[in-house]
Design an enzyme around this catalytic site. Structure first.
Site, PDB file in Angstrom:
ATOM      1  N   CYS A  28       0.855  -1.198   0.000  1.00  0.00           N
ATOM      2  CA  CYS A  28       0.000   0.000   0.000  1.00  0.00           C
ATOM      3  C   CYS A  28       0.892   1.250   0.000  1.00  0.00           C
ATOM      4  CB  CYS A  28      -0.905   0.024   1.225  1.00  0.00           C
ATOM      5  SG  CYS A  28      -1.927  -1.446   1.332  1.00  0.00           S
ATOM      6  N   GLY A  75       2.394  -4.645  10.064  1.00  0.00           N
ATOM      7  CA  GLY A  75       2.515  -5.732   9.084  1.00  0.00           C
ATOM      8  C   GLY A  75       1.206  -6.523   8.917  1.00  0.00           C
ATOM      9  N   SER A 130      -9.142  -4.335   6.609  1.00  0.00           N
ATOM     10  CA  SER A 130      -8.803  -3.076   5.939  1.00  0.00           C
ATOM     11  C   SER A 130      -9.509  -3.000   4.591  1.00  0.00           C
ATOM     12  CB  SER A 130      -7.290  -2.981   5.727  1.00  0.00           C
ATOM     13  OG  SER A 130      -6.652  -2.948   6.976  1.00  0.00           O
ATOM     14  N   ARG A 142      -4.367   0.864  -2.094  1.00  0.00           N
ATOM     15  CA  ARG A 142      -4.216  -0.467  -1.487  1.00  0.00           C
ATOM     16  C   ARG A 142      -3.909  -1.486  -2.591  1.00  0.00           C
ATOM     17  NH1 ARG A 142      -4.799  -0.548   3.716  1.00  0.00           N
ATOM     18  NH2 ARG A 142      -4.619  -2.805   3.678  1.00  0.00           N
ATOM     19  N   ASP A 287       1.785   1.783  19.003  1.00  0.00           N
ATOM     20  CA  ASP A 287       1.873   1.334  17.628  1.00  0.00           C
ATOM     21  C   ASP A 287       2.590   2.345  16.727  1.00  0.00           C
ATOM     22  OD1 ASP A 287       1.252  -0.131  15.432  1.00  0.00           O
ATOM     23  OD2 ASP A 287      -0.804   0.571  15.253  1.00  0.00           O
ATOM     24  N   CYS A 330      -9.268  25.990  24.554  1.00  0.00           N
ATOM     25  CA  CYS A 330     -10.264  25.616  23.537  1.00  0.00           C
ATOM     26  C   CYS A 330     -11.575  25.164  24.185  1.00  0.00           C
ATOM     27  CB  CYS A 330      -9.695  24.486  22.676  1.00  0.00           C
ATOM     28  SG  CYS A 330     -10.853  23.833  21.483  1.00  0.00           S
TER      29      CYS A 330
END
Ligand code: SF4
Ligand code: SF4
Length: 424
Positions: A28, A75, A130, A142, A287, A330
């Site tokens: 991808c 992966g 995905s 992809r 991650d 904010c």
């Protein structure tokens, strides 16, 4: 090695595991994880050994909470093949007496076939597949290794998994192209029975010019427009005030509206509440931060619970809490909490501000009145029932009212997850 035993405030209840490291069978164009191969250049292929797998599961079972979950990702984790995952189940059973164990598998779907579907169904894996949308959107980036599109294969795998009674969530990356098509993507995912959706905005730096974002990244304005339109589509599908589709970001924002801890880590005050275990046992903070500076140790030498509660991981979590002045002032702070640290670091213009701030402001302005109303209604129901207690899940999501495998209320006789979710 961790020198001092830290206080164990954070509970070990979920870990992410990358059993095949950065290895993937696709190419991808927008993938950030393939670059990680440089970190693990000691071999061309990366596979978790049985020793590491056993030690990791043993630790999670002995140090973890009553309910623990493993997120298998990459992966591409299916490169490990079914016997590896049979070992996973064997170790979870042998070390997990009394524990309730959940497994999630995040996959591109390419290797999924009938035996996989049967295995995933038998052991109740929740699959994140995905899929970026219809063909022209999905195949934009992809691609298979041979440069061809992967859409038709992935859609076939989605159908196989759903027909095999596997729980499937769509993981949909939003990029410069797909962000223009909220209606098409939402309608398409629903049409094939993927009513549980997670949208992931792609924000990457241009490797050639880090002062720019990569060309495939979403622009903040376009992502803001996407969220607003998606919110309208999601709301239009409510039946008797209950959503018939689940969109993870909206569900998580709602948790913040009712003052419960949001399941999406990007919407918390701080982060660092889980760790990532790489194929070689190395443990990292997140991650998106599998890099030397955020390595916490290795499962063969250190204990997961200590790494999770280490000073280093605490420091990582506090990066999120160290908000710029604009965030502190904010009006949306208590729903947003400055977004993900990664999207602050990847902001080429201003390091401390979230690249997607404009998107969030657009979304909160657009949805606030309706979110506030839903939150008030929910709180009212809790008070009425006298059941309000922290930690209880808000009954916002479709799944709380109708099980995904229950018959659809429209009377079609089909399962809810494969049908429209509308009452006849
Ligand atoms: S850096 Fe972002 S993705 Fe990682 S734990 Fe923090 S909020 Fe979550
Ligand atoms: S909307 Fe922007 S300024 Fe407000 S809290 Fe979120 S990132 Fe910060």
């Amino acid at each position: 090695m961790l020198s001092n035993r830290p206080s164990l405030q954070k509970k070990l209840n979920s870990i992410l595991v990358k059993p095949a490291g950065p290895d993937c069978n696709m190419g991808c164009a927008y993938c950030f994880y393939l670059e990680k191969a440089e970190l693990f250049s000691e071999s061309r292929t990366h596979r978790m050994s049985e020793n590491i797998l056993e030690e990791m599961i043993k630790q999670v079972m002995s140090q973890g909470e009553q309910q623990v979950s493993f997120g298998w990702q990459g992966g591409e984790p299916t490169l490990m093949s079914i016997p590896f995952f049979e070992k996973v189940i064997e170790f979870q059973k042998s070390y997990g007496s009394g524990h309730s164990v959940g497994n999630g598998l995040q996959t591109n779907g390419i290797l999924i076939e009938k035996r996989w579907a049967k295995f995933l169904s038998t052991y109740s894996f929740l699959v994140g597949l995905s899929l970026d949308g219809p063909e022209h959107i999905h195949d934009r980036y992809r691609l298979l290794r041979n440069g061809k599109g992967s859409w038709s294969q992935v859609v076939d795998r989605a159908k196989l998994l759903l027909d095999s009674d596997v729980e499937v969530n769509a993981l949909t990356v939003l990029n410069d192209y797909s962000v223009k098509f909220p209606e098409e993507i939402y309608a398409f995912l629903k049409s094939i029975g993927l009513n549980y959706m997670q949208f992931i905005p792609c924000v990457e730096k241009d490797p050639k010019d880090p002062s720019q974002t990569a060309f495939f990244s979403v622009s903040p304005e376009k992502y803001g427009e996407f969220l607003c339109k998606l919110f309208d589509l999601w709301k239009a599908d409510f039946v008797e005030n209950v959503p018939t589709t689940s969109i993870r970001y909206f569900d998580s924002v709602f948790y913040n509206y009712v003052e419960l801890p949001a399941p999406d880590c990007t919407l918390g005050k701080s982060c660092g509440v889980y760790v990532v275990v790489e194929y070689n046992g190395n443990v990292y903070s997140c991650d998106f931060f599998v890099e030397p500076g955020w390595k916490l140790g290795n499962v063969m030498e250190d204990k997961l619970i200590f790494m999770l509660n280490s000073e280093h991981q605490k420091k990582f979590g506090q990066k999120k809490a160290a908000l710029p002045r604009d965030c502190k002032e904010c009006r949306w702070l208590r729903y947003c909490w400055g977004g993900c640290t990664k999207d602050r670091q990847n902001n080429p213009q201003e390091k401390s501000m979230n690249y997607l701030c404009t998107s969030y402001k657009m979304f909160f302005s657009h949805s606030d009145a309706q979110m506030s109303k839903m939150a008030e209604e929910w709180k009212g129901q809790q008070n009425l029932a006298g059941k309000k207690q922290m930690g209880r899940e808000p009954s916002l999501t479709a799944s709380n009212k109708i099980g995904r495998n229950d018959p659809c209320p429209c009377g079609s006789g089909q399962k809810y997850k494969k049908c429209c979710g509308k009452d006849s």
